[in-house]
Design an enzyme around this catalytic site. Sequence first.
Site, PDB file in Angstrom:
ATOM      1  N   GLN A 113       2.976   9.700   1.538  1.00  8.77           N
ATOM      2  CA  GLN A 113       4.510   9.132   1.440  1.00  8.77           C
ATOM      3  C   GLN A 113       5.179   9.474   0.222  1.00  8.77           C
ATOM      4  O   GLN A 113       6.439   9.179   0.204  1.00  8.77           O
ATOM      5  CB  GLN A 113       3.982   7.591   1.347  1.00  8.77           C
ATOM      6  CG  GLN A 113       3.574   7.266   2.763  1.00  8.77           C
ATOM      7  CD  GLN A 113       3.261   5.893   2.751  1.00  8.77           C
ATOM      8  OE1 GLN A 113       2.431   5.164   2.237  1.00  8.77           O
ATOM      9  NE2 GLN A 113       4.483   4.896   3.405  1.00  8.77           N
ATOM     10  N   CYS A 165       5.868  -0.095   7.470  1.00  9.92           N
ATOM     11  CA  CYS A 165       5.180   1.000   6.925  1.00  9.92           C
ATOM     12  C   CYS A 165       6.653   1.472   5.934  1.00  9.92           C
ATOM     13  O   CYS A 165       7.840   1.624   6.291  1.00  9.92           O
ATOM     14  CB  CYS A 165       5.174   2.139   7.464  1.00  9.92           C
ATOM     15  SG  CYS A 165       4.595   3.636   6.852  1.00  9.92           S
ATOM     16  N   LEU A 166       6.282   1.558   4.685  1.00  6.68           N
ATOM     17  CA  LEU A 166       7.667   1.941   3.619  1.00  6.68           C
ATOM     18  C   LEU A 166       8.190   3.391   4.093  1.00  6.68           C
ATOM     19  O   LEU A 166       9.581   3.502   4.141  1.00  6.68           O
ATOM     20  CB  LEU A 166       7.070   2.366   2.333  1.00  6.68           C
ATOM     21  CG  LEU A 166       6.588   1.006   1.673  1.00  6.68           C
ATOM     22  CD1 LEU A 166       6.081   1.248   0.130  1.00  6.68           C
ATOM     23  CD2 LEU A 166       7.844   0.028   1.610  1.00  6.68           C
ATOM     24  N   GLY A 212       0.863  -1.219   0.018  1.00  5.77           N
ATOM     25  CA  GLY A 212       0.140   0.056   0.128  1.00  5.77           C
ATOM     26  C   GLY A 212       0.677   1.347  -0.116  1.00  5.77           C
ATOM     27  O   GLY A 212       2.019   1.110   0.671  1.00  5.77           O
ATOM     28  N   HIS A 217      -4.647   1.177   7.543  1.00  3.68           N
ATOM     29  CA  HIS A 217      -3.236   1.515   7.553  1.00  3.68           C
ATOM     30  C   HIS A 217      -3.023   3.003   6.470  1.00  3.68           C
ATOM     31  O   HIS A 217      -2.438   3.915   7.104  1.00  3.68           O
ATOM     32  CB  HIS A 217      -2.223   0.393   7.210  1.00  3.68           C
ATOM     33  CG  HIS A 217      -0.828   0.942   7.312  1.00  3.68           C
ATOM     34  ND1 HIS A 217       0.198   0.456   8.531  1.00  3.68           N
ATOM     35  CD2 HIS A 217       0.148   1.741   6.548  1.00  3.68           C
ATOM     36  CE1 HIS A 217       1.310   1.131   8.119  1.00  3.68           C
ATOM     37  NE2 HIS A 217       1.064   1.837   6.896  1.00  3.68           N
ATOM     38  N   GLU A 218      -3.504   2.606   5.398  1.00  2.00           N
ATOM     39  CA  GLU A 218      -3.293   3.757   4.331  1.00  2.00           C
ATOM     40  C   GLU A 218      -4.211   4.823   4.502  1.00  2.00           C
ATOM     41  O   GLU A 218      -3.785   6.053   4.373  1.00  2.00           O
ATOM     42  CB  GLU A 218      -3.652   2.964   2.907  1.00  2.00           C
ATOM     43  CG  GLU A 218      -2.568   2.066   2.570  1.00  2.00           C
ATOM     44  CD  GLU A 218      -1.096   2.451   2.847  1.00  2.00           C
ATOM     45  OE1 GLU A 218      -0.642   3.580   2.650  1.00  2.00           O
ATOM     46  OE2 GLU A 218      -0.397   1.407   3.188  1.00  2.00           O
ATOM     47  N   HIS A 273      -2.854   7.342   6.853  1.00  2.00           N
ATOM     48  CA  HIS A 273      -1.761   8.282   6.272  1.00  2.00           C
ATOM     49  C   HIS A 273      -2.386   9.481   5.968  1.00  2.00           C
ATOM     50  O   HIS A 273      -1.872  10.399   5.840  1.00  2.00           O
ATOM     51  CB  HIS A 273      -0.986   7.453   5.135  1.00  2.00           C
ATOM     52  CG  HIS A 273       0.058   6.854   5.342  1.00  2.00           C
ATOM     53  ND1 HIS A 273       1.036   7.315   6.267  1.00  2.00           N
ATOM     54  CD2 HIS A 273       0.406   5.340   5.166  1.00  2.00           C
ATOM     55  CE1 HIS A 273       2.093   6.218   6.226  1.00  2.00           C
ATOM     56  NE2 HIS A 273       1.475   4.971   6.002  1.00  2.00           N
TER      57      HIS A 273
END
Length: 188
Positions: free
Chosen positions: A52, A98-99, A47, A140-141, A144
């Site tokens: 991000q 998380c990236l 995701g 989660h996304e 963000h």
Amino acid sequence: MIYPIVAYGDPVLKQRAKEIDKNDTSLNLAQLVEDMFETMYAAHGVGLAAPQIGLSLRLFVVDAEPMDEKNLLGFKKVFVNPTIIEETGEKWAFQEGCLSIPNIREDVSRQAKLRIHYFDADWNEYEETYDGMAARVIQHEYDHIEGTLFLDHLSAFKKRLLKNKLLDISRGQVDIDYKMRFPLLGKR
Ligand code: NI
């Protein structure tokens, strides 16, 4: 085009992102979505949210098929201007990463089910219900674009234990194999 992924500590990750204006001709939404998928795949993520890549917009993409779960087959989607209408069900814990926060994984507790209203990249409108791992990836996304990170769900104690690791990430002192942008690069 592959964007560098914004690392922990960048203020854009703490902002509530803005709605995308359908009539904004300066934004090439189709291209942006394509670039976000490309960026996500290059980083082996499931995701990626627009903040991000440094864009404070209510947009995220997911492709959770690599997670190899039955209910995630074909779970490749674009969420434009999403709103989670309700979250229901028992909370369950799962180790999330998380990236933007590489090499840290922690158990996060989230509700099992959600109902979401959103548009796709062609402005088709949807209202759908998700559960299981699909719901978790969306939660989660969605966090963000609300300016929330999975770390914000941890106890103050847990967060304190991670403090030095997080500072290292902000400074670029982290071992990764994808392009990132660090807010404190070169700073002590
Ligand atoms: Ni994330």
